[in-house]
Design a protein around this motif. Structure first.
Motif, PDB file in Angstrom:
ATOM      1  N   ALA A  19      10.499 -23.814  17.957  1.00 63.39           N
ATOM      2  CA  ALA A  19      10.482 -24.479  16.656  1.00 63.39           C
ATOM      3  C   ALA A  19       9.067 -24.908  16.290  1.00 63.39           C
ATOM      4  N   VAL A  20       8.334 -25.434  17.254  1.00 63.02           N
ATOM      5  CA  VAL A  20       6.949 -25.842  16.983  1.00 63.02           C
ATOM      6  C   VAL A  20       6.102 -24.618  16.644  1.00 63.02           C
ATOM      7  N   ASP A  21       6.305 -23.531  17.370  1.00 60.96           N
ATOM      8  CA  ASP A  21       5.573 -22.291  17.069  1.00 60.96           C
ATOM      9  C   ASP A  21       5.882 -21.799  15.656  1.00 60.96           C
ATOM     10  N   ALA A  22       7.154 -21.859  15.254  1.00 62.33           N
ATOM     11  CA  ALA A  22       7.555 -21.378  13.935  1.00 62.33           C
ATOM     12  C   ALA A  22       7.069 -22.293  12.818  1.00 62.33           C
ATOM     13  N   TRP A  23       6.667 -23.482  13.174  1.00 60.86           N
ATOM     14  CA  TRP A  23       6.159 -24.452  12.209  1.00 60.86           C
ATOM     15  C   TRP A  23       4.677 -24.243  11.931  1.00 60.86           C
ATOM     16  N   VAL A 134      10.503 -32.588  12.418  1.00 60.82           N
ATOM     17  CA  VAL A 134      11.298 -33.362  13.370  1.00 60.82           C
ATOM     18  C   VAL A 134      12.211 -32.395  14.109  1.00 60.82           C
ATOM     19  N   VAL A 135      12.166 -32.444  15.424  1.00 61.60           N
ATOM     20  CA  VAL A 135      13.001 -31.577  16.264  1.00 61.60           C
ATOM     21  C   VAL A 135      13.846 -32.485  17.149  1.00 61.60           C
ATOM     22  N   ALA A 136      15.163 -32.312  17.092  1.00 65.33           N
ATOM     23  CA  ALA A 136      16.062 -33.246  17.773  1.00 65.33           C
ATOM     24  C   ALA A 136      17.077 -32.504  18.630  1.00 65.33           C
ATOM     25  N   ASN A 137      17.207 -32.944  19.860  1.00 65.45           N
ATOM     26  CA  ASN A 137      18.198 -32.398  20.777  1.00 65.45           C
ATOM     27  C   ASN A 137      19.526 -33.116  20.539  1.00 65.45           C
ATOM     28  N   VAL A 138      20.571 -32.353  20.301  1.00 69.38           N
ATOM     29  CA  VAL A 138      21.893 -32.912  20.033  1.00 69.38           C
ATOM     30  C   VAL A 138      22.830 -32.485  21.157  1.00 69.38           C
ATOM     31  N   GLY A 139      23.400 -33.459  21.842  1.00 68.37           N
ATOM     32  CA  GLY A 139      24.392 -33.148  22.864  1.00 68.37           C
ATOM     33  C   GLY A 139      25.755 -32.951  22.224  1.00 68.37           C
ATOM     34  N   THR A 140      26.441 -31.883  22.597  1.00 70.98           N
ATOM     35  CA  THR A 140      27.757 -31.608  22.031  1.00 70.98           C
ATOM     36  C   THR A 140      28.781 -31.480  23.149  1.00 70.98           C
ATOM     37  N   VAL A 181      16.269 -28.619  13.700  1.00 75.40           N
ATOM     38  CA  VAL A 181      14.871 -28.438  13.294  1.00 75.40           C
ATOM     39  C   VAL A 181      14.784 -28.823  11.825  1.00 75.40           C
ATOM     40  N   ALA A 182      14.151 -29.951  11.544  1.00 72.58           N
ATOM     41  CA  ALA A 182      14.090 -30.500  10.194  1.00 72.58           C
ATOM     42  C   ALA A 182      12.660 -30.435   9.676  1.00 72.58           C
ATOM     43  N   GLY A 183      12.465 -29.661   8.622  1.00 72.02           N
ATOM     44  CA  GLY A 183      11.136 -29.485   8.053  1.00 72.02           C
ATOM     45  C   GLY A 183      10.885 -28.025   7.737  1.00 72.02           C
ATOM     46  N   ALA A 184       9.688 -27.754   7.280  1.00 69.87           N
ATOM     47  CA  ALA A 184       9.338 -26.401   6.845  1.00 69.87           C
ATOM     48  C   ALA A 184       8.944 -25.538   8.040  1.00 69.87           C
ATOM     49  N   VAL A 185       9.827 -24.641   8.428  1.00 66.92           N
ATOM     50  CA  VAL A 185       9.538 -23.700   9.505  1.00 66.92           C
ATOM     51  C   VAL A 185       9.830 -22.282   9.018  1.00 66.92           C
ATOM     52  N   ASP A 186       9.286 -21.323   9.730  1.00 65.62           N
ATOM     53  CA  ASP A 186       9.558 -19.917   9.455  1.00 65.62           C
ATOM     54  C   ASP A 186      10.893 -19.577  10.126  1.00 65.62           C
ATOM     55  N   VAL A 187      11.967 -19.599   9.343  1.00 64.00           N
ATOM     56  CA  VAL A 187      13.296 -19.373   9.904  1.00 64.00           C
ATOM     57  C   VAL A 187      13.423 -17.968  10.468  1.00 64.00           C
ATOM     58  N   ASP A 188      12.770 -16.998   9.855  1.00 63.58           N
ATOM     59  CA  ASP A 188      12.809 -15.632  10.384  1.00 63.58           C
ATOM     60  C   ASP A 188      12.179 -15.572  11.771  1.00 63.58           C
ATOM     61  N   ALA A 189      11.099 -16.340  11.980  1.00 55.18           N
ATOM     62  CA  ALA A 189      10.474 -16.382  13.302  1.00 55.18           C
ATOM     63  C   ALA A 189      11.433 -16.993  14.317  1.00 55.18           C
ATOM     64  N   LEU A 190      12.161 -18.021  13.910  1.00 58.42           N
ATOM     65  CA  LEU A 190      13.156 -18.603  14.809  1.00 58.42           C
ATOM     66  C   LEU A 190      14.258 -17.601  15.136  1.00 58.42           C
ATOM     67  N   ARG A 191      14.664 -16.834  14.149  1.00 55.44           N
ATOM     68  CA  ARG A 191      15.716 -15.835  14.397  1.00 55.44           C
ATOM     69  C   ARG A 191      15.213 -14.742  15.349  1.00 55.44           C
ATOM     70  N   ARG A 192      13.949 -14.358  15.215  1.00 52.86           N
ATOM     71  CA  ARG A 192      13.405 -13.372  16.151  1.00 52.86           C
ATOM     72  C   ARG A 192      13.376 -13.945  17.566  1.00 52.86           C
ATOM     73  N   TYR A 193      12.998 -15.213  17.671  1.00 50.64           N
ATOM     74  CA  TYR A 193      13.019 -15.865  18.986  1.00 50.64           C
ATOM     75  C   TYR A 193      14.440 -15.861  19.545  1.00 50.64           C
ATOM     76  N   ALA A 194      15.419 -16.255  18.723  1.00 50.16           N
ATOM     77  CA  ALA A 194      16.801 -16.328  19.186  1.00 50.16           C
ATOM     78  C   ALA A 194      17.314 -14.966  19.639  1.00 50.16           C
ATOM     79  N   ALA A 195      16.912 -13.919  18.933  1.00 45.15           N
ATOM     80  CA  ALA A 195      17.378 -12.573  19.270  1.00 45.15           C
ATOM     81  C   ALA A 195      16.878 -12.121  20.634  1.00 45.15           C
ATOM     82  N   SER A 196      15.758 -12.674  21.078  1.00 47.21           N
ATOM     83  CA  SER A 196      15.198 -12.267  22.372  1.00 47.21           C
ATOM     84  C   SER A 196      15.446 -13.295  23.467  1.00 47.21           C
ATOM     85  N   ALA A 197      16.183 -14.360  23.157  1.00 46.96           N
ATOM     86  CA  ALA A 197      16.448 -15.407  24.154  1.00 46.96           C
ATOM     87  C   ALA A 197      17.341 -14.866  25.264  1.00 46.96           C
TER      88      ALA A 197
END
Length: 209
Positions: A19-23, A134-140, A181-197
């Motif tokens: 998230a920080v990278d995508a920001w 702002v990046v927040a960990n949410v326990g579910t 992830v709250a704020g202006a981030v590159d959502v496509d970059a996050l999706r690319r990260y998620a695809a390779s996780a």
């Protein structure tokens, strides 16, 4: 003991880093870590962004101070550690005084309600500069709904909020962690990260809505 700051063992911490990278953070960003723990994320971000500065707060400073003894943590001014309540940490800050807020605080399996309501999120928005994050960990936990108020409060404070997490966790099928992830981030970059996780990971702008 030296621990490689580039290595993040927990999946949700990798989501934090992505998230920080995508920001695309400012070179000399100032970050507040609510829930210091052993300062893993602060150590990692100092390694990734050497000009950054970090304040890590925890309601009990014993663990992060022990981490200073055990591991080679960055020193002030790169990293300052304080014993402080997580709500007070944001409520007592001046407006527009931080670039990044990271929340990783828990009471057993869930985020304390005082750190997951509209009051906390409004303060988090107030203290972040324009373009801040702002990046927040949410326990579910399956069968619980506490994450809904957390996500709603985040969306009430920020125009853009996306969630990153394992598909099964975000669908409420399994206990785990979801990162808001709250704020202006590159959502496509996050999706690319998620695809390779390593684990099946998704990015959902509507999670909890």
């Amino acid at each position: 003991m030296r621990v490689d700051p580039a290595v993040l063992d927990f999946e949700y911490m990798r989501h934090f880093s992505a998230a920080v990278d995508a920001w695309n953070p400012p070179e000399r960003m100032l970050a507040l870590h609510v829930g210091a723990g052993v300062c893993t994320m602060a150590r990692h971000l100092v390694h990734r962004y050497p000009s950054s500065r970090h304040i890590a707060v925890d309601i009990d400073a014993t663990l992060p101070e022990l981490a200073r003894q055990w591991w080679d943590l960055p020193r002030a001014p790169q990293l300052r550690i304080r014993a402080q309540d997580g709500l007070d940490a944001v409520a007592q800050r001046h407006d527009d005084s931080l670039d990044l807020v990271l929340r990783d605080a828990f009471s057993e399996a869930l985020t304390p309600s005082s750190l997951a309501d509209a009051t906390w999120w409004s303060h988090a928005r107030r203290v972040t500069r324009g373009g801040g994050l702002v990046v927040a960990n949410v326990g579910t936990v399956p069968g619980t709904t506490t994450h809904l108020a957390d996500a709603a409060a985040a969306r009430g404070a920020f125009d853009s909020v996306v969630a990153v997490g394992e598909h099964a966790v975000m669908k409420g099928r399994r206990r785990g962690n979801v990162v808001l992830v709250a704020g202006a981030v590159d959502v496509d970059a996050l999706r690319r990260y998620a695809a390779s996780a390593p684990l099946p990971t998704g990015v959902d702008p509507h999670w909890g809505a």
